[in-house]
Write an enzyme that holds these catalytic residues in place. Sequence first.
Site, PDB file in Angstrom:
ATOM      1  N   HIS A 227      49.129  47.623  38.526  1.00 54.08           N
ATOM      2  CA  HIS A 227      47.971  48.110  37.768  1.00 54.08           C
ATOM      3  C   HIS A 227      48.258  47.957  36.280  1.00 54.08           C
ATOM      4  CE1 HIS A 227      44.685  50.591  36.393  1.00 54.08           C
ATOM      5  NE2 HIS A 227      44.236  50.694  37.634  1.00 54.08           N
ATOM      6  N   ARG A 271      42.898  42.906  38.196  1.00 52.64           N
ATOM      7  CA  ARG A 271      44.138  43.530  37.721  1.00 52.64           C
ATOM      8  C   ARG A 271      45.286  42.543  37.551  1.00 52.64           C
ATOM      9  NH1 ARG A 271      43.389  48.843  41.563  1.00 52.64           N
ATOM     10  NH2 ARG A 271      41.695  49.662  40.287  1.00 52.64           N
TER      11      ARG A 271
END
Length: 560
Positions: A227, A271
Site C-alpha cells: 500500500h 497501488r
Amino acid sequence: MLFHDVVIVGGGLTGLMAACEAPPGLDVALFSKIYPTRSHSGAAQGGFNAALGEDDSVEAHIFDTVKGGDYLGDQDAVEVLCSEGPEVIRSLDRMGVPWSRRPDGRPAQRSLGGAGFPRACYAADISGHVVLHTLYERALAAGVRLYPEWHLVEILIEEGALAGLLLYHLATGRLEVVRCRVALLAAGGYGRIFQKTTNGHSNTGDGTAVAYRAGAVLADMEFVQFHPTTLTGSNILISEAARGEGGYLRNAAGERFMDRYAPQKMELAPRDVVSRSIFQEIKEGRGLDGGSVNLDLTHLGREKILRQLPQITELAHRYAAVDPVREPIPIEPAQHYSMGGIRVNLDCETTIPGLLAAGETANVSVHGANRLGGNSLLETVVFGRRAGRHLGKAAAGRPLPPPPRASLADALGRWQANFSAGPRHPDDSAAAIRDALNRTMTDKVGVFRTGEELGEAMAELAALRTRYDALRLSPGERPFNTELIEHLELGCLLELGEITAGAAFRRTESRGAHYRLDHPHRDDARWLHHTLARRGADGRAVYEAGPVSITRFPPQERGY
Ligand SMILES: Cc1cc2nc3c(=O)[nH]c(=O)nc-3n(C[C@H](O)[C@H](O)[C@H](O)COP(=O)(O)OP(=O)(O)OC[C@H]3O[C@@H](n4cnc5c(N)ncnc54)[C@H](O)[C@@H]3O)c2cc1C
C-alpha cells in the site's frame, strides 16, 4: 471430540457472512483464534466496491478490475464478483449496516484507486468495523455456535478427503478433534511475513499454510500488494480514501509527482503503480529525510477532513504527532494484502473434497496480479455469501466421515514433537527467527525484486527453517500458552514466506505488484498463467502453471 455439520474457521467478514448465509436449520459452528469482532476486517477503512452509481456499470467494474490486476485475474470470477456486488451491498443495507449516505438516503460512494467511477460504499473511514459488527449480530441471531479463541492447528485428511480438524482451545489448553461434513477456511491473509505491513498481528496465514500442508494447491503467491500510504515507521494504514477524498502526494519540494508516472489518474492510479512511483521519487533524491513522501490533505478543509476521515485524523495525531488539517502526513509504502492463497473454484471448493476456502485466505483470482482498493471487502461478502450457500449443498452431499485415525496419530506425533525437539539451540527463539524472516522479506521480496536477491532470500529462509525446526517449547497443554501460539504461527509464516519468494524467483517478468528489475516488462507469451504451488513428497514446494480464464477482455497495455 466435537461434531458439527459445518465448521467455519475465521470470524472476519468472510466467515461471518458465510455463517449468516448458510441455509437455516444447518448446524454451523464458527471457530476463531481471536474474538470475531477483533478480526482484521474491522480495520478496513476505505469501503466496498459495487457498481451502484447512475453512470457506473457492472461491465465497467469488471474492466477496471481485470486491467487493475494486469490481466491475470480469472475473468469468470471477476464477473461473479462485480455482478453480484450491487445485490450484496443492498442486502447488507437491509441487514442494518449504517453506511454513509447521500441526501436521498442511498449509500454514498467514493473514488478509490484504479476505478473509473466513485464506486466504494463506505461508513466514514471505519467501513470494515461497521459491517463486521452488523454481521456478528446477525450470526448470533441466526444461532451460529461460536467458539472464540480456538486455534486451528491441522486439517486431518483420510483417503484424500477432509476427515476433521484439530484445534487448540486457548482458555483450557486443550487439543480437540472437530468432526464435520464440510469445513470452510476463512482465516485471512499472511501480511505478517513482512516487517513493514499494515496487517494485524493475527494475520499469519494459518489457514493457507495448514491447508497447503494438508495437500491443497496454492496460487499466485508471488503477488503481494504494497500500500502506498502508511504512516512512516509504524506502518499504520492511511486509507486510499484520503486520496479518494482529494488528497495529494507531494515530494520534498512540494511537487505533485504523480503527474510524472500516471498523468491521467494521478494519485488514484492503482497501488502497485503509486508505490513504485513513491520509491522512484525517494531513489532519485526527492523524498523527505528518512525515506518518505508527504500525503497532503490540508486543502480539503477542516470540515471535510473531520467528517469523511475522522479515524485517519486521529491515527495521524496519535501515532505521528501530525494534524492533517494543518500539515502534510509523512508516509511510506508497506505490505498490505496477499493476492495469493488457496486455489478455489467459483463455489469456493479447494482441491480437497469437503474443504472450502474464501476471502483473503483463498485465491479465486478476482484480483489477479494487483488488487484494486475496495475489491477485497467486496470479495469477502460476495464469496462469503456464495460459500455459505454452497455449504448447505456440500454438507447434504457428504455424510459425516468416520473418525480420523492414521491422520490423527500422525498429527499428534507432530504436536508432541513441538515440545521435545531437543535443546539444540537453547539461545534461539521464535521472536528472533520471526524478526529475521520479516527483514528478509521486506528487504529482498519487496516492491522491487531481482533474481539475485530472491535467491538470497530463499537461502536465508531455508536456514531460518532449520533454526525453527530445532526450537524447543516448554511443556505445553496449559491455558493461554502464547509461546505455543507464536510458535505455530511462525511455522506458517516461514512456510508461506518460502513459497512467496520461490514463486517470485520463478516468474521472470513484471506484472502488477510483482516487479522484477531484471525483467521489467510483462511477458504474456511466457507468463500469462497462474503459478500453482503444491507440497512435494520431500516437503518442498512444486510449482506448475495454471490457465487464466479470459472471457471478454484480451490483455492490453496497462496505462493510467
Ligand atoms: C488496515 C487494513 C485496511 C483495509 N482496508 C480495506 C478497504 O478499505 N477495502 C477493501 O476492499 N479491503 C481493505 N483491506 C483488506 C480487507 O480488509 C481484508 O482482505 C479482508 O477484511 C479479509 O477478510 P477475511 O474475512 O478474509 O479475514 P480476516 O478479517 O482477516 O479474518 C480472519 C479470521 O480468521 C481467524 N483465524 C486466523 N487464523 C486462525 C487459526 N489458526 N485458527 C482459528 N481462527 C483463525 C481470525 O481469528 C479471524 O477471525 C484492508 C486491510 C487492512 C489490513
